[in-house]
Scaffold this motif. Structure first.
Motif, PDB file in Angstrom:
ATOM      1  N   GLU A 155       0.829  -1.207   0.000  1.00 18.29           N
ATOM      2  CA  GLU A 155       0.000   0.000   0.000  1.00 18.29           C
ATOM      3  C   GLU A 155       0.863   1.257   0.000  1.00 18.29           C
ATOM      4  O   GLU A 155       0.512   2.258  -0.639  1.00 18.29           O
ATOM      5  CB  GLU A 155      -0.904  -0.021   1.243  1.00 18.29           C
ATOM      6  CG  GLU A 155      -1.936  -1.131   1.199  1.00 18.29           C
ATOM      7  CD  GLU A 155      -2.809  -1.135   2.454  1.00 18.29           C
ATOM      8  OE1 GLU A 155      -3.697  -1.954   2.535  1.00 18.29           O
ATOM      9  OE2 GLU A 155      -2.566  -0.268   3.321  1.00 18.29           O
ATOM     10  N   ASP A 156       1.979   1.169   0.733  1.00 13.61           N
ATOM     11  CA  ASP A 156       2.881   2.336   0.748  1.00 13.61           C
ATOM     12  C   ASP A 156       3.414   2.611  -0.651  1.00 13.61           C
ATOM     13  O   ASP A 156       3.479   3.757  -1.106  1.00 13.61           O
ATOM     14  CB  ASP A 156       4.021   2.064   1.724  1.00 13.61           C
ATOM     15  CG  ASP A 156       4.853   3.305   1.950  1.00 13.61           C
ATOM     16  OD1 ASP A 156       5.929   3.185   2.553  1.00 13.61           O
ATOM     17  OD2 ASP A 156       4.442   4.399   1.511  1.00 13.61           O
ATOM     18  N   ALA A 157       3.831   1.580  -1.332  1.00 16.53           N
ATOM     19  CA  ALA A 157       4.349   1.753  -2.686  1.00 16.53           C
ATOM     20  C   ALA A 157       3.270   2.287  -3.623  1.00 16.53           C
ATOM     21  O   ALA A 157       3.513   3.141  -4.477  1.00 16.53           O
ATOM     22  CB  ALA A 157       4.899   0.427  -3.215  1.00 16.53           C
ATOM     23  N   ILE A 158       2.043   1.763  -3.474  1.00 18.74           N
ATOM     24  CA  ILE A 158       0.942   2.215  -4.334  1.00 18.74           C
ATOM     25  C   ILE A 158       0.658   3.694  -4.069  1.00 18.74           C
ATOM     26  O   ILE A 158       0.427   4.491  -4.977  1.00 18.74           O
ATOM     27  CB  ILE A 158      -0.314   1.355  -4.106  1.00 18.74           C
ATOM     28  CG1 ILE A 158      -0.054  -0.070  -4.615  1.00 18.74           C
ATOM     29  CG2 ILE A 158      -1.533   1.949  -4.806  1.00 18.74           C
ATOM     30  CD1 ILE A 158      -1.161  -1.061  -4.279  1.00 18.74           C
ATOM     31  N   GLU A 159       0.692   4.057  -2.758  1.00 14.49           N
ATOM     32  CA  GLU A 159       0.448   5.456  -2.429  1.00 14.49           C
ATOM     33  C   GLU A 159       1.501   6.357  -3.065  1.00 14.49           C
ATOM     34  O   GLU A 159       1.209   7.436  -3.602  1.00 14.49           O
ATOM     35  CB  GLU A 159       0.461   5.619  -0.906  1.00 14.49           C
ATOM     36  CG  GLU A 159      -0.021   6.979  -0.438  1.00 14.49           C
ATOM     37  CD  GLU A 159      -1.516   7.135  -0.617  1.00 14.49           C
ATOM     38  OE1 GLU A 159      -2.217   6.127  -0.739  1.00 14.49           O
ATOM     39  OE2 GLU A 159      -1.962   8.296  -0.648  1.00 14.49           O
ATOM     40  N   ALA A 160       2.773   5.927  -2.994  1.00 13.67           N
ATOM     41  CA  ALA A 160       3.845   6.712  -3.626  1.00 13.67           C
ATOM     42  C   ALA A 160       3.650   6.781  -5.128  1.00 13.67           C
ATOM     43  O   ALA A 160       3.890   7.807  -5.769  1.00 13.67           O
ATOM     44  CB  ALA A 160       5.195   6.081  -3.294  1.00 13.67           C
ATOM     45  N   TYR A 161       3.193   5.665  -5.690  1.00 18.50           N
ATOM     46  CA  TYR A 161       2.957   5.640  -7.145  1.00 18.50           C
ATOM     47  C   TYR A 161       1.877   6.640  -7.531  1.00 18.50           C
ATOM     48  O   TYR A 161       1.991   7.368  -8.531  1.00 18.50           O
ATOM     49  CB  TYR A 161       2.573   4.224  -7.565  1.00 18.50           C
ATOM     50  CG  TYR A 161       2.049   4.143  -8.989  1.00 18.50           C
ATOM     51  CD1 TYR A 161       0.670   3.975  -9.230  1.00 18.50           C
ATOM     52  CD2 TYR A 161       2.894   4.268 -10.070  1.00 18.50           C
ATOM     53  CE1 TYR A 161       0.197   3.917 -10.522  1.00 18.50           C
ATOM     54  CE2 TYR A 161       2.420   4.205 -11.358  1.00 18.50           C
ATOM     55  CZ  TYR A 161       1.069   4.037 -11.581  1.00 18.50           C
ATOM     56  OH  TYR A 161       0.607   3.968 -12.852  1.00 18.50           O
ATOM     57  N   HIS A 162       0.797   6.664  -6.737  1.00 17.23           N
ATOM     58  CA  HIS A 162      -0.272   7.617  -7.040  1.00 17.23           C
ATOM     59  C   HIS A 162       0.234   9.065  -6.946  1.00 17.23           C
ATOM     60  O   HIS A 162      -0.146   9.908  -7.755  1.00 17.23           O
ATOM     61  CB  HIS A 162      -1.442   7.421  -6.075  1.00 17.23           C
ATOM     62  CG  HIS A 162      -2.236   6.180  -6.367  1.00 17.23           C
ATOM     63  ND1 HIS A 162      -2.688   5.815  -7.622  1.00 17.23           N
ATOM     64  CD2 HIS A 162      -2.661   5.187  -5.533  1.00 17.23           C
ATOM     65  CE1 HIS A 162      -3.347   4.682  -7.581  1.00 17.23           C
ATOM     66  NE2 HIS A 162      -3.359   4.256  -6.313  1.00 17.23           N
ATOM     67  N   GLY A 163       1.085   9.298  -5.972  1.00 12.88           N
ATOM     68  CA  GLY A 163       1.652  10.650  -5.876  1.00 12.88           C
ATOM     69  C   GLY A 163       2.457  11.032  -7.113  1.00 12.88           C
ATOM     70  O   GLY A 163       2.367  12.141  -7.636  1.00 12.88           O
ATOM     71  N   VAL A 164       3.247  10.061  -7.599  1.00 15.61           N
ATOM     72  CA  VAL A 164       4.020  10.311  -8.811  1.00 15.61           C
ATOM     73  C   VAL A 164       3.100  10.509 -10.001  1.00 15.61           C
ATOM     74  O   VAL A 164       3.335  11.379 -10.867  1.00 15.61           O
ATOM     75  CB  VAL A 164       5.006   9.162  -9.055  1.00 15.61           C
ATOM     76  CG1 VAL A 164       5.712   9.331 -10.389  1.00 15.61           C
ATOM     77  CG2 VAL A 164       6.031   9.096  -7.934  1.00 15.61           C
ATOM     78  N   CYS A 165       2.046   9.737 -10.059  1.00 13.30           N
ATOM     79  CA  CYS A 165       1.097   9.899 -11.175  1.00 13.30           C
ATOM     80  C   CYS A 165       0.460  11.290 -11.148  1.00 13.30           C
ATOM     81  O   CYS A 165       0.320  11.938 -12.196  1.00 13.30           O
ATOM     82  CB  CYS A 165       0.004   8.820 -11.086  1.00 13.30           C
ATOM     83  SG  CYS A 165       0.607   7.146 -11.434  1.00 13.30           S
ATOM     84  N   GLN A 166       0.065  11.705  -9.981  1.00 10.98           N
ATOM     85  CA  GLN A 166      -0.512  13.036  -9.892  1.00 10.98           C
ATOM     86  C   GLN A 166       0.474  14.116 -10.339  1.00 10.98           C
ATOM     87  O   GLN A 166       0.124  15.062 -11.043  1.00 10.98           O
ATOM     88  CB  GLN A 166      -0.972  13.305  -8.462  1.00 10.98           C
ATOM     89  CG  GLN A 166      -2.193  12.507  -8.054  1.00 10.98           C
ATOM     90  CD  GLN A 166      -2.594  12.796  -6.617  1.00 10.98           C
ATOM     91  OE1 GLN A 166      -1.953  13.580  -5.958  1.00 10.98           O
ATOM     92  NE2 GLN A 166      -3.680  12.142  -6.158  1.00 10.98           N
ATOM     93  N   THR A 167       1.696  13.953  -9.925  1.00  5.82           N
ATOM     94  CA  THR A 167       2.719  14.923 -10.336  1.00  5.82           C
ATOM     95  C   THR A 167       2.892  14.930 -11.843  1.00  5.82           C
ATOM     96  O   THR A 167       2.984  15.989 -12.484  1.00  5.82           O
ATOM     97  CB  THR A 167       4.043  14.589  -9.665  1.00  5.82           C
ATOM     98  OG1 THR A 167       3.860  14.574  -8.261  1.00  5.82           O
ATOM     99  CG2 THR A 167       5.103  15.642 -10.014  1.00  5.82           C
TER     100      THR A 167
END
Length: 1963
Positions: free
Chosen positions: A1442-1454
């Motif tokens: 979940e932590d990795a997915i959350e970081a991924y979503h942050g990168v996607c938003q960026t």
């Protein structure tokens, strides 16, 4: 005689005229009355036996043949003046009153003896001026009174001034000599001459004092004091009282003052001539011996002089012969002390002084020796018991018996044997006197030699100035050998003077390029030959001295025989022992008795031998033979081959056969003197004795005229008068006599031409004047004639003014009477008019009734007619207009045809045919028009029919018909215009072709060809311009295509980035799943590996720590040794520089006792340390973990400052030479025994937001600066508040800052305040998260204590759960905040874009958002790097999915955000391209319009067409080129912007790849241990700046020594002072006294160094004065003293010092401020002082008010060509305004500014008033008016600058009163009372001086009478004024620095980046 002298110069000496007047000169140098000038009321001079010359006035005209003149004297008596029938010589003319009293005698119009004598008398008696110029000669009259004109202030007033700028003075001559020596590098001489009592010695003394004061000494030897100290000594041993002078020099001296290359005094040398030795043994009545004898007698009671056995002077024969032994007002004992002090100053030892006094006393005793005659006349004896002889022998150390014997005997030596012979009483007395004279002469020479030794220097002499003080021409009743030598010397000096004056006169004429004629002047070479030639008087005297039996009578007889026929030698009728020599001054009769004895100067050898054997060393040395063989020291000057020999004539042994005579010695020394004078530039001072009674300011004309004739002054006048004595510059002549110039002549701008035309019209005789290159030369009397014309002009103007005023008064009276009469008439006529008005009113009422009725009836009829007429006119006018239009068109064409017909006669036939064709066409067209009109009428009839048939459709048909008609008309108009243009163009081409063919056939065909070629060339240029335009259009289109292509490429790259992003996301998901599976298997292996690595790191750290500890101990010992050597020196030890590869530790203790270790590390040093050595502090690639930044180069230095308080949270600052790059939170924990772990986690959230804020605070370029008293959030700077320590988290951020540019950034306050509020909210949320984290940790610790121990797997899961929960919360809150922020940023960017109208070059919000997102992305990508490289205290942990997915979503938003921004930017660029296309279309339309205009110009003539077309095309192409260039520049800027964005994208891709690689490696090794970040609580800025000790030198260098005031323009004033105080406050906060002491000491030394380097820079000095005062105020304001804290706010009280009392440093800073203030005043005075005199006194601020008087030979330095280089008052005001602006801009306290201008205005007042008191030419009414106007301008400037409260006006009060004194009336006692009551700020001496100097510039002004001045003095006698005449312009008022607290708080101060103070940390 010099070679320049004309042959006629040796013609001989003219005979003296009656009563001593000069003879008549052929050119009228005497300026006698001519026949044309001998009219009634002419003023003349006549001889007088008492007054020499007496003024008179003609009472009737002189006619040719009259034998006498009838004159009226001053006492109104009538006298007949006879005229010589043969010479017919008339009396001398008198000068106009306006010329009387001039500073220079050569300025007189009539130059002759009575004019000179009268001018000197007026100046001396009425004005008390003792100095007057006579050409190159300064005439000095002895006032016999002490005058206050020789003080230091007067010396400084004359220093640097040109000769003639000030009133005549001995200091002016000395300054001229000093200036010429420095300018021409030639030696100078000042020749001071005059008879005894004239003041020669005093004048020479003052000249030497001037040189000593101005020149100074080049070293610490005080040589100038020694030069002045030689005067008392030489006066004591060489001066004596005579009947004419109480302090007469009885010897001549020439003092050479040597100077080095910088013209400082380095030494001096003295030469003496012809000491009057006879005065030692004989004095006439009422005279004295030399002063030293009487001084010794007066001081005989002193203990050290007891052995001299002296009593009072009356007891000694040699001092009592003259009678009275005292001088009134002279204290001999006091003078003796001065003499002894002078001996001591010159280095004469005390023993030598006693020896000198013994020798002098022995002479007195020798004179009292009693000689007894024996019974025989040929023998005598001396009593052995004679006490005076015993004293003589004892004092000189000789044997009594021998001296007793040889005083009365002499030895005769023959070839066979030697005889001892007795002497008679007279012979013994003569021998005794000869011995006394010889002893004194030898002692005199020895003293002179000692003085020269004391003044001698070993330095090389560059040049010298010689001062010659020599006796003047003397004539007494009995003249002997001494007078003969003196007059001989004066003959030589007069010859040199005559030749020099003649040469200067010749050079002046040649320089001015006027015809040079020979001037006959007196040449005294025959008289000199009579004295010194072979077989002359001296030669015969020496020859007679060699004869054994030679006598004076024989010598006189030889003179009669040899020179009896010489014109300069005469024999008296009644004497056979005397002879007469005709000197240049007068005839002198000499008595030959004693000539031989004085010339031989015989001293018996036996007496000399006794003295040689003296026991006293000094006595033996005086008479030793070897003394004469020692060469005297000589000096030579540059460019001169004259050796300066000893000043004392060499004295040889007493052998008569080899001894030189006195005459021979004197002639030799005089020859050397003349050679020296001829090798130098001479300056002459002629001293005149006004009376023989020594009465103060008493003038005896007889005595004065005798000396004037003797000293050569009248000869100078005669030479000047023989040529053109009056000389004017063109500028001065124009200003003086412009009222004589006619108005039409003034229209010419050439002043020389105006002067020429005026003089030629006013003076008809061309020989009376000459035009030189820069001056106009006048004969004698011409200036007086011009003055008369000027006075007549003024008189006529005065009469005209009076006439006009009187007429005006009568007109006023007449108008009054006329007004009264008119009033009466008005009332009468009013009554009659009112009666008439009533009748007219009634009549008018009846008329009005009739008018209204008739008007109504006429109006009705008129309206009917008008309606009918309008209908008719509408139709008729339409027809007429059309007809007129056609007619006008035809006339226009006919006019064009006629113009060409008249222009070219050859086309007459052609034009006649064309006219006929036009007539036919007109007839045909008329026919067609009639036909068309007929058809239209038919059509109209049919339309009328249709109207009747179909009335309902009429309106619709009319409307349609109107539309059709309008369209048809428009089409027809356009067609006609097109056809007309085409036909006109075709006709014009046809016409041009025909004309071309016609011209080709005619003889003028070449003109047509030339025109055709010109047309072709213009067409070619036009085509080339079209081609260039096409090329530019093509280039523009290509550029657009390239831009479109680039946009497409960027879009393609963006698509690729999207694909790569999707791939990376998929890889992250797959790798996370695989890593979770492999994690458990590799956990144990990783734990073992970590344990090994920890051990290795620990060992390396222990080893390194031990080495560093040893190094620290060594350094501490060295510091202890250094401190011990310095023995308590307060200065802190300098920090060692950081060398490459060098590691140094410095330990210090804070208040808590935690150690701080500062480790400077260089890149090469880091490269040699492995990862294990640094325990996570050093990455394998050389980057520090958590920073994301690698060193850019091998030279970049890093420094890591680590604090090791065990168990506490600290900060780790990563520092480079560019500043602080990152700050990370560190927790130092102890793992195991001695094992240290350094976990590093970057506080990315806060630092990222700081960078984000820094990017957003950039304002628009037009934003104004906020006030300086606002907080730091509202910075007063024009630049953004971006600190490299805040933007330094990543290399990308640094690069973005550099690309953005600090200077181009601007502040948007709206966005800034929003972000500020947002930052505070984020900090609060961060604190909440941190508090939650701490509570979680506490709960977990409690659970660990309560719950039983779990296995490792459960513990890891709990830890992972807590971490993941916290991380998820942080990411969610962060994403939410970022979204809100993004919306706000987009809104702000949109507003900003709207405000800027989307300008291509203006900064938009894209770069800001990109940089912020970039930093966020960099922070997120750096977290895996941190975790992968950091060891945690907990066990190994797995990465949660979940932590990795959350970081991924942050990168996607960026990425989505970046994509949206890129698309928006692309759209904006496309819109910009469309805008550019629209601009191109507009340009095309403009081009078409211009093309139409060009086609229309074809209707003009061919020449006008070509010219107009070319001009239009050139201007159009120029504008297009400029527009295209601007467009290209904009496109290039956009291209650079896109390239930067592309670099950003590429960098982001690289960062993503690097982060992904690190994440893969970390997960592959199961290094997933994490730790909760310990967040530091951010504190508010408390107004303190922290710096490291080793950065102190850099701080001082950037902030003090190398700081330029211009770099801080626009910032807070006194910013360096605030920064220094903030640094001091931090040192006080940490209680570091050494740091405070070191910083303050370095600051003070740095300021002193800067001020020394910029000692003449006003701006720099003012800058540091303001900063020093501000620092002093800060130390007071924040000292904690309640007296200084009354105006502080509560916030400012928090910034006070806590630990130290800096009272002593406040005193040091106060002293430094005083020094800086004094330097500031010195710089300002140095700039203003050269302007003051010219601006205040000389410049004509009121045009036409002042006049110029003739200035004679000494022209004023400011009288240049048109006065172009003179300063005006506006220049002074501009300079002071510049000073005021600089001080105000730099924040200097207003109180100090007031004191500065008070000091400057005092200096202006002092300099102006001093020049006014020393210059006669500016003391006039007009100058007073000008001065008052200038003062009012200065007062107005003070009020305009709000400086009137400074007291500057009060300092100008003396100058204001002096100006009023010049303007007041000065006649009656009432005027005197008014002057005394008004002049309260002026001293009595100054008032009297101004009144004495007052000079009228016009004849209608009156002089101030002597009686009025005496009245003033009587009324002011009760005043207690200071004796000082001049104001001390160097006086400086004491400065006060009042306490001026600042309203700024320390936390509101912003440090601009331009100061390069990144190493300072805000605390």
């Amino acid at each position: 005689m010099d070679e320049e002298a004309p042959p006629s110069a040796a013609a001989g000496r003219d005979e003296v005229g009656p009563c001593g007047s000069l003879p008549m000169d052929p050119r009228g140098s005497r300026s006698p009355v001519s026949h044309c000038n001998a009219r009634q009321s002419t003023r003349v001079w006549i001889p007088d036996p008492e007054d020499v010359w007496r003024p008179a006035e003609l009472t009737r005209d002189y006619k040719e043949g009259d034998r006498s003149l009838q004159l009226r004297l001053e006492d109104d008596t009538i006298q007949e003046y006879p005229i010589d029938a043969q010479s017919k010589q008339l009396p001398f003319l008198r000068n106009p009153d306006i010329l009387v009293g001039e500073n220079d005698l050569t300025a007189l119009s009539y130059l002759h003896e009575p004019a000179v004598l009268h001018n000197l008398k007026v100046r001396f008696l009425e004005s008390n001026h003792i100095y007057t110029y006579c050409g190159i000669v300064l005439v000095a009259i002895n006032p016999y009174e002490q005058l206050p004109i020789y003080g230091q202030d007067v010396i400084y007033a004359y220093s640097g001034q040109n000769m003639g700028d000030m009133d005549p003075h001995i200091f002016a001559v000395a300054e001229e000599a000093y200036k010429q020596m420095a300018r021409d590098e030639k030696n100078q001489s000042i020749i001071v001459s005059g008879e005894s009592g004239a003041g020669k010695t005093v004048s020479a003394k003052y000249a030497m004092r001037y040189f000593a004061t101005v020149g100074g000494s080049a070293s610490d030897t005080n040589i100038e004091e020694k030069v002045l100290a030689s005067s008392p000594i030489m006066e004591a041993i060489g001066n004596a009282k005579t009947t004419r002078n109480d302090n007469s020099s009885r010897f001549g001296k020439y003092i050479q003052i040597g100077f080095d290359k910088r013209y400082h005094i380095i030494g001096a040398n003295m030469r003496t001539y012809l000491l009057e030795k006879s005065r030692v043994v004989f004095q006439a009545d009422d005279e004295r011996n030399y002063h030293i004898f009487y001084q010794l007698c007066a001081a005989a009671s002193l203990p050290e002089l007891k052995e001299l056995a002296l009593t009072c002077a009356e007891d000694f024969f040699y001092t009592s012969q003259g009678g009275d032994t005292s001088i009134e007002g002279v204290d001999d004992a006091e003078d003796f002390e001065k003499t002894r002090q002078a001996f001591t100053l010159l280095g004469v030892r005390e023993s030598h002084q006693i020896s000198i006094f013994k020798i002098i006393a022995s002479i007195l005793h020798l004179g009292n020796v009693e000689i007894q005659a024996e019974r025989q006349d040929d023998s005598c004896s001396v009593s052995p018991q004679d006490e005076h002889l015993s004293a003589f022998c004892r004092l000189l150390g000789v044997e009594h018996s021998q001296m007793e014997h040889w005083l009365c005997h002499r030895k005769l030596v023959t070839t066979a044997e030697t005889y001892v012979k007795t002497m008679s009483l007279q012979q013994v007395v003569n021998a005794r006197n000869a011995l006394a004279k010889h002893i004194y002469a030898q002692l005199f020479g020895w003293i002179v030699e000692q003085v020269n030794k004391a003044l001698h220097t070993a330095l090389k002499q560059h040049s010298f100035i010689g001062v010659l003080d020599i006796y003047g021409f003397e004539t007494f009743e009995v003249n002997s050998f001494e007078q003969f030598c003196i007059n001989y010397a004066n003959e030589k000096l007069q010859q040199q003077f005559n030749s020099h004056v003649f040469k200067l006169e010749q050079e002046e004429y040649m320089k001015e390029q006027i015809p040079w004629t020979l001037i006959d002047f007196y040449d005294n070479q025959p008289c000199i030959d009579l004295i010194e030639a072979k077989l002359g008087i001296l030669d015969l005297l020496d020859e007679e001295c060699k004869v054994p039996k030679g006598t004076d009578q024989n010598w006189a007889q030889k003179l009669y025989d040899r020179h009896g026929g010489c014109q300069h030698f005469q024999k008296p009728r009644m004497s056979n022992t005397a002879f007469i020599v005709a000197h240049f001054a007068d005839k002198v009769e000499y008595l030959s008795d004693g000539f031989l004895e004085k010339n031989r100067d015989t001293v018996y050898e036996e007496q000399i031998n006794i003295l040689k054997a003296s026991k006293c060393p000094l006595v033996a040395d005086l008479f030793h033979d070897d003394k004469d063989s020692v060469p005297a020291p000589s000096t030579s000057a540059k460019g001169s081959k004259i050796n300066v020999r000893s000043s004392r004539p060499p004295l040889k042994a007493s052998n008569k056969e080899h001894k030189k005579t006195v005459g021979h010695q004197f002639r030799t020394s005089l020859q050397l003197l003349m050679e020296t004078l001829n090798a130098t530039t001479p300056h002459y001072v002629r001293c005149v004795k006004p009376n023989d009674e020594k009465l103060p300011f008493h003038f005896d004309p007889k005595r004065a005229v005798q000396q004037l004739r003797a000293c050569g002054v009248l000869e100078t006048i005669r030479i000047s008068a023989a040529g053109y004595p009056s000389r004017w510059t063109y500028h001065d002549f124009f200003n003086r006599y412009r009222m004589l110039i006619k108005k039409r002549e003034l229209a010419s701008g050439d002043k020389k031409a105006i002067c020429r035309s005026v003089l030629e019209s006013l003076i008809k005789d061309p020989d009376k004047f000459q035009f030189g290159r820069t001056k106009i030369f006048f004969r004698a009397g011409q200036v007086a004639y011009l003055e008369k014309l000027r006075a007549d002009k003024f008189r006529a103007a005065t009469i005209t003014i009076q006439k006009t005023v009187r007429g005006w008064l009568q007109r006023v009276k007449y108008r009054r009477l006329k007004g009264a009469t008119l009033t009466l008439q008005r009332y009468c006529r009013g009554h009659l008019a009112r009666r008439l008005a009533e009748h007219l009113r009634r009549t008018r009422a009846a008329v009005v009734f009739q008018k209204q009725y008739r008007m109504r009836r006429a109006r009705l009829a008129y309206r009917k007619v008008r309606r009918a007429a309008i209908v008719i006119q509408a139709c008729t006018r339409g027809m007429f207009v059309r007809r007129i239009y056609r007619q006008v068109l035809q006339e226009h064409k006919a006019t064009v045809i006629q113009k060409h017909v008249r222009g070219w006669a050859a086309r007459r036939h052609f034009l006649r045919l064309r006219g006929a064709a036009i007539v036919i066409q007109c007839a045909f067209r008329r026919l067609k028009a009639k036909q068309e009109l007929k058809a239209l009428k038919i059509e109209a009839r049919s339309a009328e029919h249709l109207k009747r048939l179909n009335v309902g459709m009429e309106n619709k048909v009319v409307q349609l018909q109107r539309k059709i008609d309008d369209q048809n008309k428009e089409f027809k108009t356009l067609s006609e215009q097109l056809s007309a243009a085409a036909s006109a163009h075709a006709m014009e081409v046809t016409k041009l072709r025909k004309e071309l063919a016609h011209y080709q056939q005619s003889p003028g065909g070449d003109v047509g060809l030339r025109l055709q070629e010109e047309v072709e060339s213009l067409r070619t240029e036009l085509q080339r311009a079209h081609s260039e335009r096409k090329i530019l259009e093509d280039a523009h289109s290509r550029e657009n295509d390239e831009l479109r292509k680039r946009v497409a490429d960027l879009e393609q790259e963006n698509a690729l980035l999207k694909d790569e992003k999707e791939k990376l996301n998929h890889q992250i998901l797959s790798q996370s799943k695989d890593d979770l599976a492999r994690g458990s298997a590799q956990e144990n292996l990783l734990m073992k590996r970590e344990l090994e690595e920890e051990r290795s790191r620990y060992q390396n750290l222990v080893k390194e720590y031990s080495r560093l500890e040893q190094r620290y101990d060594n350094l501490r010992d060295e510091m202890t040794i250094i401190k011990a050597r310095r023995a308590g020196s307060p200065a802190a030890p300098p920090a060692s520089p950081h060398g490459l590869g060098q590691l140094q530790l410095q330990a210090a203790s804070d208040t808590r006792g935690s150690g701080i270790c500062v480790v400077p590390v260089t890149r090469p040093f880091l490269g040699g340390i492995t990862e294990e050595n640094w325990a996570g502090c050093h990455a394998p690639d050389g980057a520090f973990p958590g920073s994301g930044i690698s060193p850019r180069s091998q030279e970049c230095q890093w420094m890591c400052s680590l604090s090791f308080p065990v168990g506490e949270a600290s900060r780790v600052a990563l520092v480079t030479e560019r500043g602080v790059l990152t700050t990370t939170a560190v927790e130092c924990t102890l793992r195991g025994p001695g094992v240290w772990s350094f976990p590093l986690i970057v506080d990315e959230m806060l630092s990222t937001w700081k960078c984000h804020i820094s990017r957003l605070v950039m304002q628009t370029p037009g934003h104004k600066r906020n006030p300086s008293n606002q907080s730091s959030l509202e910075s007063d700077s024009n630049y953004p508040s971006i600190s490299t320590s805040e933007v330094g988290d990543t290399e990308d951020a640094l690069q973005q800052v550099e690309e953005t540019g600090l200077e181009k950034a601007a502040l948007d306050m709206t966005v800034f305040l929003k972000l500020q509020k947002r930052v505070r909210e984020l900090e609060q949320e961060r604190r909440k998260l941190q508090a939650q984290l701490e509570r979680r940790e506490q709960q977990d610790s409690r659970k660990v204590q309560v719950e039983p121990p779990k296995n490792d797997i459960d513990l890891d899961q709990d830890t992972d759960l807590a971490y993941n929960t916290l991380k998820r919360q942080e990411l969610e809150s962060e994403n939410k905040k970022l979204k809100n922020d993004l919306n706000e940023l987009r809104k702000a960017v949109a507003d900003q874009a709207t405000q800027n109208n989307a300008a291509p070059g203006s900064p938009d919000g894209y770069g800001l958002i990109v940089s912020a997102d970039q930093r966020r992305l960099a922070g997120k990508s750096a977290e895996p790097n941190i975790n992968a490289r950091t060891s945690w205290p907990n066990s190994e942990k797995h990465v949660d999915q979940e932590d990795a997915i959350e970081a991924y979503h942050g990168v996607c938003q960026t990425n989505r955000l970046l994509e949206a921004q890129l698309q928006a930017q692309s759209r904006a660029h496309e819109e910009e391209v469309e805008c550019l296309k629209a601009q191109v279309e507009a340009l095309k339309e403009e081009m078409d319009r211009q093309q139409q205009t060009f086609s229309q110009t074809l209707l003009l003539s061919p020449e006008a067409q070509v010219e107009f077309g070319v001009q239009q095309e050139m201007s159009r192409l120029t504008n297009e080129n400029l527009d295209l260039k601007e467009l290209v520049e904009k496109l290039e800027k956009n291209e650079k912007k896109l390239k930067k964005q592309l670099k950003i994208h590429m960098k982001r891709v690289q960062d993503l790849e690097a982060a992904q690689t690190l994440a893969q490696n970390g997960k592959r090794h199961q290094e997933l241990s994490r730790q909760v970040a310990v967040q530091r609580k951010e504190k508010d800025f408390q107004g303190m700046l922290e710096y490291h000790r080793e950065d102190e030198a850099l701080l001082i260098r950037n902030l003090v020594t190398e700081l330029k005031p211009q770099a801080l323009a626009g910032t807070v004033p006194c910013l360096p002072a605030y920064i220094l105080y903030m640094c001091i406050r931090h040192a006080d906060y940490v209680n570091d006294d050494l740091k405070v002491h070191s910083l303050l000491t370095s600051t003070i030394n740095g300021i002193k160094k800067v001020l020394k380097k910029h000692s003449d820079d006003f701006e720099m000095t003012s800058f540091w004065l303001s900063n020093t005062c501000r620092l002093l105020h800060c130390l007071k304001q924040y000292s904690g003293d309640e007296g200084f804290m009354t105006q502080n706010t509560a916030k400012q009280n928090e910034h006070c010092l806590k630990n130290f009392d800096l009272t002593e440093y406040r005193q040091v800073l106060s002293d430094l401020s005083i020094q800086i203030y004094q330097q500031l005043i010195k710089i300002a005075e140095g700039v203003l002082q050269p302007m003051i005199v010219s601006a205040m006194l000389e410049n004509e601020s009121i045009q036409g008010l002042s006049g110029v008087k003739p200035t004679g030979y000494r022209k004023r330095s400011s009288s240049m060509a048109d006065g172009d280089h003179a300063y005006c008052l506006e220049a002074v005001i501009r300079q002071m305004s510049a000073f005021h602006t600089v001080m105000c801009d730099q924040g200097l306290d207003p109180e100090i500014i007031l004191q500065v201008f008070k000091q400057l205005f005092y200096m202006i007042t002092a300099v102006t008033l001093n020049n006014l008191l020393l210059r006669k030419d500016v003391c006039s009414w007009s100058t007073g008016m000008q001065l008052r106007y200038n003062i009012s301008q200065l007062e107005e400037w003070l009020r305009g600058r709000n400086l009137h409260q400074s007291g500057a006006v009060q300092t100008m009060e003396p100058l204001i009163q002096a100006a009023q004194l010049l303007q007041l009336k000065k006649k009656t006692p009432e005027d005197a009372e008014a002057i005394c009551s008004l002049s309260t700020s002026l001293s009595t001496q100054q008032i009297v001086k101004i009144l004495n100097l007052y000079t009228p510039l016009n004849e209608f002004e009156e002089r101030v009478t002597v009686g009025f001045i005496r009245t003033i003095q009587a009324q002011l006698q009760d005043r207690n004024d200071p004796q000082q005449l001049l104001l001390d312009y160097k006086h400086m008022f004491p400065v006060l620095f009042p306490f001026n607290p600042s309203a700024l708080t320390m936390d509101s101060i912003h440090i601009p980046a331009c100061l390069n103070l990144e190493f300072l940390t805000e605390v």
